[in-house]
Design a protein around this motif. Structure first.
Motif, PDB file in Angstrom:
ATOM      1  N   TRP A  69       0.827  -1.203   0.000  1.00  0.00           N
ATOM      2  CA  TRP A  69       0.000   0.000   0.000  1.00  0.00           C
ATOM      3  C   TRP A  69       0.865   1.259   0.000  1.00  0.00           C
ATOM      4  O   TRP A  69       0.477   2.281  -0.568  1.00  0.00           O
ATOM      5  CB  TRP A  69      -0.958  -0.007   1.192  1.00  0.00           C
ATOM      6  CG  TRP A  69      -1.842   1.193   1.177  1.00  0.00           C
ATOM      7  CD1 TRP A  69      -1.770   2.282   1.986  1.00  0.00           C
ATOM      8  CD2 TRP A  69      -2.914   1.452   0.268  1.00  0.00           C
ATOM      9  NE1 TRP A  69      -2.737   3.192   1.632  1.00  0.00           N
ATOM     10  CE2 TRP A  69      -3.447   2.699   0.585  1.00  0.00           C
ATOM     11  CE3 TRP A  69      -3.467   0.739  -0.802  1.00  0.00           C
ATOM     12  CZ2 TRP A  69      -4.502   3.256  -0.118  1.00  0.00           C
ATOM     13  CZ3 TRP A  69      -4.525   1.300  -1.492  1.00  0.00           C
ATOM     14  CH2 TRP A  69      -5.026   2.549  -1.150  1.00  0.00           C
ATOM     15  N   THR A  70       2.031   1.206   0.590  1.00  0.00           N
ATOM     16  CA  THR A  70       2.921   2.377   0.632  1.00  0.00           C
ATOM     17  C   THR A  70       3.227   2.865  -0.779  1.00  0.00           C
ATOM     18  O   THR A  70       3.242   4.070  -1.028  1.00  0.00           O
ATOM     19  CB  THR A  70       4.220   2.047   1.385  1.00  0.00           C
ATOM     20  OG1 THR A  70       3.887   1.633   2.708  1.00  0.00           O
ATOM     21  CG2 THR A  70       5.141   3.248   1.464  1.00  0.00           C
ATOM     22  N   TRP A  73       0.077   4.621  -2.124  1.00  0.00           N
ATOM     23  CA  TRP A  73      -0.156   5.845  -1.356  1.00  0.00           C
ATOM     24  C   TRP A  73       0.820   6.935  -1.764  1.00  0.00           C
ATOM     25  O   TRP A  73       0.441   8.087  -1.974  1.00  0.00           O
ATOM     26  CB  TRP A  73      -0.048   5.510   0.124  1.00  0.00           C
ATOM     27  CG  TRP A  73      -0.604   6.526   1.046  1.00  0.00           C
ATOM     28  CD1 TRP A  73       0.100   7.261   1.959  1.00  0.00           C
ATOM     29  CD2 TRP A  73      -1.972   6.927   1.211  1.00  0.00           C
ATOM     30  NE1 TRP A  73      -0.736   8.078   2.659  1.00  0.00           N
ATOM     31  CE2 TRP A  73      -2.016   7.890   2.223  1.00  0.00           C
ATOM     32  CE3 TRP A  73      -3.148   6.553   0.584  1.00  0.00           C
ATOM     33  CZ2 TRP A  73      -3.198   8.489   2.625  1.00  0.00           C
ATOM     34  CZ3 TRP A  73      -4.331   7.148   0.987  1.00  0.00           C
ATOM     35  CH2 TRP A  73      -4.333   8.107   2.002  1.00  0.00           C
ATOM     36  N   HIS A  78       1.022  11.215  -1.375  1.00  0.00           N
ATOM     37  CA  HIS A  78       0.893  11.292   0.083  1.00  0.00           C
ATOM     38  C   HIS A  78       2.189  10.841   0.752  1.00  0.00           C
ATOM     39  O   HIS A  78       2.991  10.132   0.161  1.00  0.00           O
ATOM     40  CB  HIS A  78      -0.256  10.408   0.576  1.00  0.00           C
ATOM     41  CG  HIS A  78      -1.589  10.779   0.010  1.00  0.00           C
ATOM     42  ND1 HIS A  78      -2.206  11.972   0.275  1.00  0.00           N
ATOM     43  CD2 HIS A  78      -2.421  10.113  -0.820  1.00  0.00           C
ATOM     44  CE1 HIS A  78      -3.361  12.023  -0.360  1.00  0.00           C
ATOM     45  NE2 HIS A  78      -3.515  10.901  -1.041  1.00  0.00           N
ATOM     46  N   ASP A  82       1.037   9.821   6.493  1.00  0.00           N
ATOM     47  CA  ASP A  82      -0.407   9.783   6.241  1.00  0.00           C
ATOM     48  C   ASP A  82      -0.966   8.366   6.341  1.00  0.00           C
ATOM     49  O   ASP A  82      -2.111   8.169   6.711  1.00  0.00           O
ATOM     50  CB  ASP A  82      -0.732  10.353   4.857  1.00  0.00           C
ATOM     51  CG  ASP A  82      -0.489  11.850   4.759  1.00  0.00           C
ATOM     52  OD1 ASP A  82      -0.517  12.522   5.807  1.00  0.00           O
ATOM     53  OD2 ASP A  82      -0.270  12.333   3.637  1.00  0.00           O
ATOM     54  N   ILE A  83      -0.148   7.365   5.997  1.00  0.00           N
ATOM     55  CA  ILE A  83      -0.593   5.971   6.121  1.00  0.00           C
ATOM     56  C   ILE A  83      -0.836   5.643   7.587  1.00  0.00           C
ATOM     57  O   ILE A  83      -1.838   5.026   7.933  1.00  0.00           O
ATOM     58  CB  ILE A  83       0.441   4.995   5.524  1.00  0.00           C
ATOM     59  CG1 ILE A  83       0.531   5.184   4.021  1.00  0.00           C
ATOM     60  CG2 ILE A  83       0.067   3.547   5.846  1.00  0.00           C
ATOM     61  CD1 ILE A  83       1.610   4.349   3.371  1.00  0.00           C
ATOM     62  N   SER A 121      -8.323   1.442  -2.572  1.00  0.00           N
ATOM     63  CA  SER A 121      -7.979   2.050  -3.858  1.00  0.00           C
ATOM     64  C   SER A 121      -9.211   2.623  -4.543  1.00  0.00           C
ATOM     65  O   SER A 121      -9.150   3.690  -5.149  1.00  0.00           O
ATOM     66  CB  SER A 121      -7.304   1.030  -4.771  1.00  0.00           C
ATOM     67  OG  SER A 121      -6.049   0.677  -4.267  1.00  0.00           O
TER      68      SER A 121
END
Length: 137
Positions: A69-70, A73, A78, A82-83, A121
């Motif tokens: 996901w990083t 993101w 971002h 923020d994660i 997503s």
């Protein structure tokens, strides 16, 4: 020491053909297969499908479908901080995620199950939706 061991061009096929987690075919993306050694995983390595997007690596774990996901993101512009805020604001996500720290830089970050990454997503990655075709179709 961590290294990328395997790099090869993949013949892409639709989801469900063969292994459960495979990238979807896309004429606009060059998806490769990699294998990264890490002590953060019980396997001792993470086998991935990967491709670059906006200076980030978009990755899917070949074995279990976890998505980095990083990479998504950060491709959206971002920060990693923020994660953490997003996960802290949704405590039901915490037990589902896997965090890889240390080792090979490309694989560091927050990994989520395929279904969770797909739902997130759909909510936040509209600007790069066409670039996520290999992951989500």
């Amino acid at each position: 020491m961590t290294t990328a061991i395997l790099q090869e061009t993949m013949q892409l096929s639709p989801q469900g053909a063969g292994a459960r987690f495979r990238p979807y075919a896309s004429p606009n993306h060059h998806v490769t297969k990699g294998r990264y050694i890490t002590s953060n995983d019980p396997r001792g390595y993470i086998p991935v499908y990967e491709y670059p997007l906006n200076g980030q690596w978009i990755m899917m774990d070949i074995d279990d479908g976890y998505i980095l996901w990083t990479g998504i993101w950060k491709a959206l512009g971002h920060s990693k901080a923020d994660i953490v805020k997003m996960i802290d604001s949704q405590p039901d996500l915490a037990p589902l995620i896997r965090r890889v720290r240390g080792g090979y830089l490309k694989i560091q970050g927050t990994w989520m199950p395929y279904e969770v990454a797909l739902r997130l997503s759909r909510r936040v990655a509209w600007p790069i939706r066409d670039e996520l075709v290999p992951l989500f179709g």
